[in-house]
Design a protein around this motif. Sequence first.
Motif, PDB file in Angstrom:
ATOM      1  N   ARG A 184       0.831  -1.208   0.000  1.00 40.62           N
ATOM      2  CA  ARG A 184       0.000   0.000   0.000  1.00 40.62           C
ATOM      3  C   ARG A 184       0.865   1.257   0.000  1.00 40.62           C
ATOM      4  O   ARG A 184       0.516   2.264  -0.615  1.00 40.62           O
ATOM      5  CB  ARG A 184      -0.925  -0.001   1.212  1.00 40.62           C
ATOM      6  N   LYS A 185       1.997   1.187   0.697  1.00 41.91           N
ATOM      7  CA  LYS A 185       2.898   2.342   0.758  1.00 41.91           C
ATOM      8  C   LYS A 185       3.722   2.486  -0.521  1.00 41.91           C
ATOM      9  O   LYS A 185       4.085   3.595  -0.910  1.00 41.91           O
ATOM     10  CB  LYS A 185       3.834   2.205   1.950  1.00 41.91           C
ATOM     11  N   THR A 186       3.999   1.348  -1.169  1.00 45.97           N
ATOM     12  CA  THR A 186       4.908   1.353  -2.317  1.00 45.97           C
ATOM     13  C   THR A 186       4.196   1.655  -3.633  1.00 45.97           C
ATOM     14  O   THR A 186       4.781   2.276  -4.526  1.00 45.97           O
ATOM     15  CB  THR A 186       5.621  -0.004  -2.433  1.00 45.97           C
ATOM     16  N   TYR A 187       2.948   1.211  -3.760  1.00 45.42           N
ATOM     17  CA  TYR A 187       2.219   1.356  -5.030  1.00 45.42           C
ATOM     18  C   TYR A 187       0.917   2.129  -4.826  1.00 45.42           C
ATOM     19  O   TYR A 187       0.258   1.982  -3.785  1.00 45.42           O
ATOM     20  CB  TYR A 187       1.863  -0.020  -5.600  1.00 45.42           C
ATOM     21  N   PRO A 188       0.516   2.931  -5.822  1.00 45.68           N
ATOM     22  CA  PRO A 188      -0.821   3.535  -5.762  1.00 45.68           C
ATOM     23  C   PRO A 188      -1.883   2.443  -5.884  1.00 45.68           C
ATOM     24  O   PRO A 188      -1.686   1.460  -6.611  1.00 45.68           O
ATOM     25  CB  PRO A 188      -0.839   4.479  -6.965  1.00 45.68           C
ATOM     26  N   HIS A 189      -2.990   2.583  -5.191  1.00 42.99           N
ATOM     27  CA  HIS A 189      -4.037   1.555  -5.215  1.00 42.99           C
ATOM     28  C   HIS A 189      -5.421   2.209  -5.151  1.00 42.99           C
ATOM     29  O   HIS A 189      -6.183   1.989  -4.204  1.00 42.99           O
ATOM     30  CB  HIS A 189      -3.849   0.577  -4.049  1.00 42.99           C
ATOM     31  N   PRO A 190      -5.772   2.997  -6.161  1.00 45.09           N
ATOM     32  CA  PRO A 190      -7.034   3.742  -6.131  1.00 45.09           C
ATOM     33  C   PRO A 190      -8.276   2.865  -6.127  1.00 45.09           C
ATOM     34  O   PRO A 190      -9.285   3.224  -5.509  1.00 45.09           O
ATOM     35  CB  PRO A 190      -6.967   4.582  -7.419  1.00 45.09           C
ATOM     36  N   HIS A 191      -8.222   1.715  -6.779  1.00 48.59           N
ATOM     37  CA  HIS A 191      -9.403   0.845  -6.846  1.00 48.59           C
ATOM     38  C   HIS A 191      -9.688   0.196  -5.498  1.00 48.59           C
ATOM     39  O   HIS A 191     -10.849   0.005  -5.123  1.00 48.59           O
ATOM     40  CB  HIS A 191      -9.209  -0.211  -7.934  1.00 48.59           C
ATOM     41  N   LEU A 344       8.503   0.907 -11.589  1.00 49.72           N
ATOM     42  CA  LEU A 344       9.280   1.840 -12.404  1.00 49.72           C
ATOM     43  C   LEU A 344       8.394   2.630 -13.366  1.00 49.72           C
ATOM     44  O   LEU A 344       8.649   3.815 -13.629  1.00 49.72           O
ATOM     45  CB  LEU A 344      10.346   1.073 -13.201  1.00 49.72           C
ATOM     46  N   LEU A 345       7.355   1.975 -13.884  1.00 53.89           N
ATOM     47  CA  LEU A 345       6.465   2.622 -14.852  1.00 53.89           C
ATOM     48  C   LEU A 345       5.236   3.245 -14.198  1.00 53.89           C
ATOM     49  O   LEU A 345       4.335   3.720 -14.893  1.00 53.89           O
ATOM     50  CB  LEU A 345       6.027   1.596 -15.906  1.00 53.89           C
ATOM     51  N   LYS A 346       5.207   3.213 -12.849  1.00 56.19           N
ATOM     52  CA  LYS A 346       4.152   3.877 -12.065  1.00 56.19           C
ATOM     53  C   LYS A 346       2.756   3.312 -12.358  1.00 56.19           C
ATOM     54  O   LYS A 346       1.797   4.053 -12.539  1.00 56.19           O
ATOM     55  CB  LYS A 346       4.183   5.387 -12.310  1.00 56.19           C
ATOM     56  N   TYR A 347       2.662   1.994 -12.391  1.00 51.86           N
ATOM     57  CA  TYR A 347       1.360   1.337 -12.537  1.00 51.86           C
ATOM     58  C   TYR A 347       0.673   1.206 -11.185  1.00 51.86           C
ATOM     59  O   TYR A 347       1.330   1.135 -10.138  1.00 51.86           O
ATOM     60  CB  TYR A 347       1.522  -0.052 -13.164  1.00 51.86           C
ATOM     61  N   ASP A 348      -0.670   1.140 -11.230  1.00 51.24           N
ATOM     62  CA  ASP A 348      -1.423   0.861 -10.013  1.00 51.24           C
ATOM     63  C   ASP A 348      -1.200  -0.582  -9.593  1.00 51.24           C
ATOM     64  O   ASP A 348      -1.015  -1.466 -10.435  1.00 51.24           O
ATOM     65  CB  ASP A 348      -2.922   1.094 -10.236  1.00 51.24           C
ATOM     66  N   LEU A 349      -1.245  -0.829  -8.292  1.00 53.99           N
ATOM     67  CA  LEU A 349      -1.046  -2.180  -7.763  1.00 53.99           C
ATOM     68  C   LEU A 349      -2.073  -3.144  -8.349  1.00 53.99           C
ATOM     69  O   LEU A 349      -1.743  -4.286  -8.688  1.00 53.99           O
ATOM     70  CB  LEU A 349      -1.151  -2.159  -6.231  1.00 53.99           C
ATOM     71  N   GLU A 350      -3.318  -2.693  -8.480  1.00 55.66           N
ATOM     72  CA  GLU A 350      -4.381  -3.561  -8.989  1.00 55.66           C
ATOM     73  C   GLU A 350      -4.094  -4.021 -10.413  1.00 55.66           C
ATOM     74  O   GLU A 350      -4.348  -5.177 -10.765  1.00 55.66           O
ATOM     75  CB  GLU A 350      -5.728  -2.828  -8.948  1.00 55.66           C
ATOM     76  N   GLU A 351      -3.583  -3.124 -11.235  1.00 55.88           N
ATOM     77  CA  GLU A 351      -3.264  -3.486 -12.623  1.00 55.88           C
ATOM     78  C   GLU A 351      -2.182  -4.549 -12.680  1.00 55.88           C
ATOM     79  O   GLU A 351      -2.272  -5.511 -13.455  1.00 55.88           O
ATOM     80  CB  GLU A 351      -2.808  -2.235 -13.386  1.00 55.88           C
ATOM     81  N   ILE A 352      -1.163  -4.395 -11.858  1.00 60.08           N
ATOM     82  CA  ILE A 352      -0.053  -5.357 -11.837  1.00 60.08           C
ATOM     83  C   ILE A 352      -0.541  -6.739 -11.415  1.00 60.08           C
ATOM     84  O   ILE A 352      -0.221  -7.757 -12.045  1.00 60.08           O
ATOM     85  CB  ILE A 352       1.058  -4.870 -10.881  1.00 60.08           C
ATOM     86  N   LEU A 353      -1.322  -6.782 -10.339  1.00 58.45           N
ATOM     87  CA  LEU A 353      -1.787  -8.067  -9.824  1.00 58.45           C
ATOM     88  C   LEU A 353      -2.706  -8.775 -10.819  1.00 58.45           C
ATOM     89  O   LEU A 353      -2.653 -10.005 -10.969  1.00 58.45           O
ATOM     90  CB  LEU A 353      -2.515  -7.861  -8.496  1.00 58.45           C
ATOM     91  N   LEU A 354      -3.524  -8.009 -11.513  1.00 57.50           N
ATOM     92  CA  LEU A 354      -4.441  -8.618 -12.472  1.00 57.50           C
ATOM     93  C   LEU A 354      -3.714  -9.189 -13.681  1.00 57.50           C
ATOM     94  O   LEU A 354      -4.097 -10.250 -14.194  1.00 57.50           O
ATOM     95  CB  LEU A 354      -5.503  -7.606 -12.920  1.00 57.50           C
TER      96      LEU A 354
END
Length: 408
Positions: A184-191, A344-354
């Motif tokens: 949560r601290k490392t990645y944005p997680h708006p969803h 590095l590319l500033k993706y949301d955490l949800e996008e990466i996990l999916l």
Amino acid sequence: MENSLIQADDLLTLWGIIVIVAAMSIVLEQKYSWAGKISGAVIALVSAIILSNTGIIPTASPAYDAVWAFIVPLAIPLLLFHVNFKKIWKESGRMLLIFLISSIGTVAGTILSFFLLKDTIPFLDRIGGMMGASYVGGGVNFAAMTAKFDAPEDLVSATVVADNLMMALVFITLMAIPTFGFFRKTYPHPHVLQVEREAESNGGKTNAENFWKRQDISLKDMAMSLGTAFFLVVVATKIAEFFAGIIPSGEEVGFGWNLLSGLIGDQYLVLTTLTFLALALFPRYFEGINGSQEIGTFLIYLFFVVIGIPASIPLIVQNAPLLLVFVAVIVIVNLTVSLTAGKLLKYDLEEILLVVNANVGGPTTAAAMAIAKGWRELIGPILVVGTIGYVIGNYIGTTLGLWFATMM
């Protein structure tokens, strides 16, 4: 188990069990929050494993073979019918990039794992091709590569055991990651934050039930969906058989001929390519078909049941531990590459996990995760992006398998 309660030639009963377990998994996923968190796919797999290991159903039957031979090929075009090339970049271009990077992670992990274990696991060239394809596109690609490489049945069963266990562990891990403070601290997680804000206003329905709501589906839609899918499957099969018959293959010819034969002489590769060509040429026709996603998803659930059936407990003890290590290395490298690139590319955490989920389990399981977690805005894009794995997964698996074979 050979002495099962239901015999292998009792096709009607076995088909009934396959369909009922698939239906039960979908109903549970949509009715109960705990089942939605696990996902219907995992419920179907585990249910099949229990049925086969308790001796209720046999581990092999012509009924299961029919699912591999007919149901899986039909599901591929049905799940692709609503992919719009113009919308891939407009709606899903951002997620497509991290998906492709995650796929590179799978390739790197497969190569690393192969070189680490090629001297300890027999037929690892074939298993490597199967898992390389599977962990780019999902279970459909596993089925395609299993049929293609013709690995020994007991080894395939052991791989299914390892794969099923790994998929369950991956799903649990991916579902849990958003709850950890570090991520949560490392990645944005708006969803995640949006779902938490709306947690008290979901009307008592599960997220899966809200997504798979009633659609306007007519008899004509069902006829067009299945008729078009069968047409594509038949044409693709004939094309593949034609090229497979005229292109030389085998140990006596070079790598290039084997690769060419594996690519354009493969039913699944020709089918996916032909489907995408049809979508590009006749977009309005496919836009007018409703229900193909639902029919295709149900067929994939039948496949989830069948791939869980051969997963016998004795095979876990005898053969699966090293195979579990093999697939674990692939997944760890994939997840590491995905999380690093995503940061590095500033993706949301949800996008990466999916996208990791889409690689390992396919777009259906990734969408199931998005539904279960309530990430509504990401359900459509991950279904669109995940279907790309169906296409590139088989090419990647074929290439890896044929390359690995030169080193065994």
